[in-house]
Design an enzyme around this catalytic site. Structure first.
Site, mmCIF file in Angstrom:
data_model
loop_
_atom_site.group_PDB
_atom_site.id
_atom_site.type_symbol
_atom_site.label_atom_id
_atom_site.label_comp_id
_atom_site.label_asym_id
_atom_site.label_seq_id
_atom_site.Cartn_x
_atom_site.Cartn_y
_atom_site.Cartn_z
ATOM 1 N N PRO A 9 0.707 -1.902 7.718
ATOM 2 C CA PRO A 9 -0.181 -0.927 8.343
ATOM 3 C C PRO A 9 -1.323 -0.448 7.445
ATOM 4 C CG PRO A 9 1.973 0.043 7.869
ATOM 5 C CD PRO A 9 2.106 -1.436 7.676
ATOM 6 N N ASN A 10 -2.466 -0.319 8.075
ATOM 7 C CA ASN A 10 -3.694 0.234 7.467
ATOM 8 C C ASN A 10 -4.382 -0.712 6.478
ATOM 9 O OD1 ASN A 10 -3.527 2.851 8.812
ATOM 10 N ND2 ASN A 10 -1.730 3.154 7.532
ATOM 11 N N ARG A 17 -10.705 2.840 4.085
ATOM 12 C CA ARG A 17 -9.652 3.783 3.674
ATOM 13 C C ARG A 17 -9.711 4.031 2.159
ATOM 14 N NH1 ARG A 17 -3.718 0.900 3.147
ATOM 15 N NH2 ARG A 17 -3.126 3.078 3.000
ATOM 16 N N TYR A 22 -8.245 1.973 -3.075
ATOM 17 C CA TYR A 22 -8.116 0.566 -2.649
ATOM 18 C C TYR A 22 -9.397 -0.254 -2.815
ATOM 19 C CZ TYR A 22 -3.841 2.435 -0.621
ATOM 20 O OH TYR A 22 -2.615 3.035 -0.459
ATOM 21 N N ASN A 73 2.701 -7.565 1.533
ATOM 22 C CA ASN A 73 2.374 -6.180 1.208
ATOM 23 C C ASN A 73 2.774 -5.362 2.441
ATOM 24 O OD1 ASN A 73 1.365 -3.688 0.674
ATOM 25 N ND2 ASN A 73 -0.699 -4.365 0.132
ATOM 26 N N ALA A 76 2.806 0.984 3.885
ATOM 27 C CA ALA A 76 3.667 2.177 3.960
ATOM 28 C C ALA A 76 5.118 1.830 4.304
ATOM 29 C CB ALA A 76 3.101 3.158 4.969
ATOM 30 N N GLU A 97 6.374 -9.459 -3.512
ATOM 31 C CA GLU A 97 5.845 -8.179 -3.029
ATOM 32 C C GLU A 97 4.538 -7.866 -3.768
ATOM 33 O OE1 GLU A 97 8.413 -4.983 -4.245
ATOM 34 O OE2 GLU A 97 7.269 -3.448 -3.175
ATOM 35 N N HIS A 99 1.219 -5.031 -4.097
ATOM 36 C CA HIS A 99 0.532 -3.779 -3.762
ATOM 37 C C HIS A 99 -0.810 -3.771 -4.462
ATOM 38 C CE1 HIS A 99 4.041 -2.302 -1.779
ATOM 39 N NE2 HIS A 99 4.744 -2.719 -2.807
ATOM 40 N N ARG A 106 1.742 6.480 -8.666
ATOM 41 C CA ARG A 106 1.320 7.365 -7.573
ATOM 42 C C ARG A 106 2.450 8.327 -7.181
ATOM 43 N NH1 ARG A 106 -1.525 3.964 -3.052
ATOM 44 N NH2 ARG A 106 -2.175 6.071 -2.420
HETATM 45 C C1 DQA Z 1 -0.015 -0.174 -0.688
HETATM 46 C C2 DQA Z 1 0.646 1.064 -1.295
HETATM 47 C C3 DQA Z 1 1.415 1.824 -0.243
HETATM 48 O O1 DQA Z 1 2.057 2.952 -0.827
HETATM 49 C C4 DQA Z 1 0.493 2.309 0.842
HETATM 50 O O2 DQA Z 1 1.211 2.964 1.859
HETATM 51 C C5 DQA Z 1 -0.363 1.231 1.401
HETATM 52 C C6 DQA Z 1 -0.890 0.196 0.495
HETATM 53 C C7 DQA Z 1 -0.905 -0.910 -1.691
HETATM 54 O O3 DQA Z 1 -1.274 -2.059 -1.398
HETATM 55 O O4 DQA Z 1 -1.251 -0.381 -2.743
HETATM 56 O O5 DQA Z 1 -0.725 1.250 2.570
HETATM 57 O O6 DQA Z 1 1.004 -1.060 -0.280
#
Ligand code: DQA
Length: 144
Positions: A9-10, A17, A22, A73, A76, A97, A99, A106
């Site tokens: 998501p997102n 965002r 990011y 990835n 959330a 994985e 990020h 964080r």
């Molecule tokens: C994320 C880190 C997560 O905590 C966050 O909710 C994201 C992006 C990252 O790529 O840094 O949406 O996975």
């Protein structure tokens, strides 16, 4: 070799965002970078992004018998989803994985990752390069 790159998501909102976290590059630019890198390395790559947990689970299940590796990835859902962990375990496909941000530095709730138990490697805080590093890892593993 076939690699599936899954974003949660997102991630489709990259560029808009929280650019201080990011960066300013978009999801389309991320996809382009991954496609170019995969083509240069003779890897077939498919990209998938969803804001919905069940869709991510469906996509992981459908990867069974089709893909040799998964770069994920979960965004959330990293911090909440047992269902995504279980889907990865069910399929047994080697996974990394990723990020974009350094989740380790964080908020406390971002320190928890359900998928980490399954993934062979975690790459955090390397920005978009984390995805190509994950592809490198899966390529090297595949050659062994
Ligand atoms: C994320 C880190 C997560 O905590 C966050 O909710 C994201 C992006 C990252 O790529 O840094 O949406 O996975």
């Amino acid at each position: 070799m076939k690699i599936l790159v899954i974003n949660g998501p997102n991630i489709n909102m990259l560029g808009i965002r929280e650019p201080e976290v990011y960066g300013r590059q978009t999801y389309a630019e991320l996809c382009e970078m991954i496609q170019v890198y995969a083509a240069e390395n003779g890897v077939t790559v498919e990209l998938y992004q969803s804001n919905h947990e069940g869709d991510l689970v469906d996509t992981i299940q459908q990867a069974y018998g089709v893909f040799d590796g998964i770069v994920i990835n979960p965004a959330a859902y990293t911090h909440t989803s047992v269902a995504i962990l279980d889907a990865l375990k069910a399929c047994g496909i080697p996974a990394v994985e990723v990020h974009i941000s350094d989740v380790e530095k964080r908020e406390a709730f971002r320190q928890i990752s359900y998928v980490r138990e399954y993934c062979e490697k975690t790459i955090c805080g390397h920005g978009f390069a984390g995805y190509t590093e994950a592809i490198d890892y899966l390529m090297n593993r595949h050659q062994m």
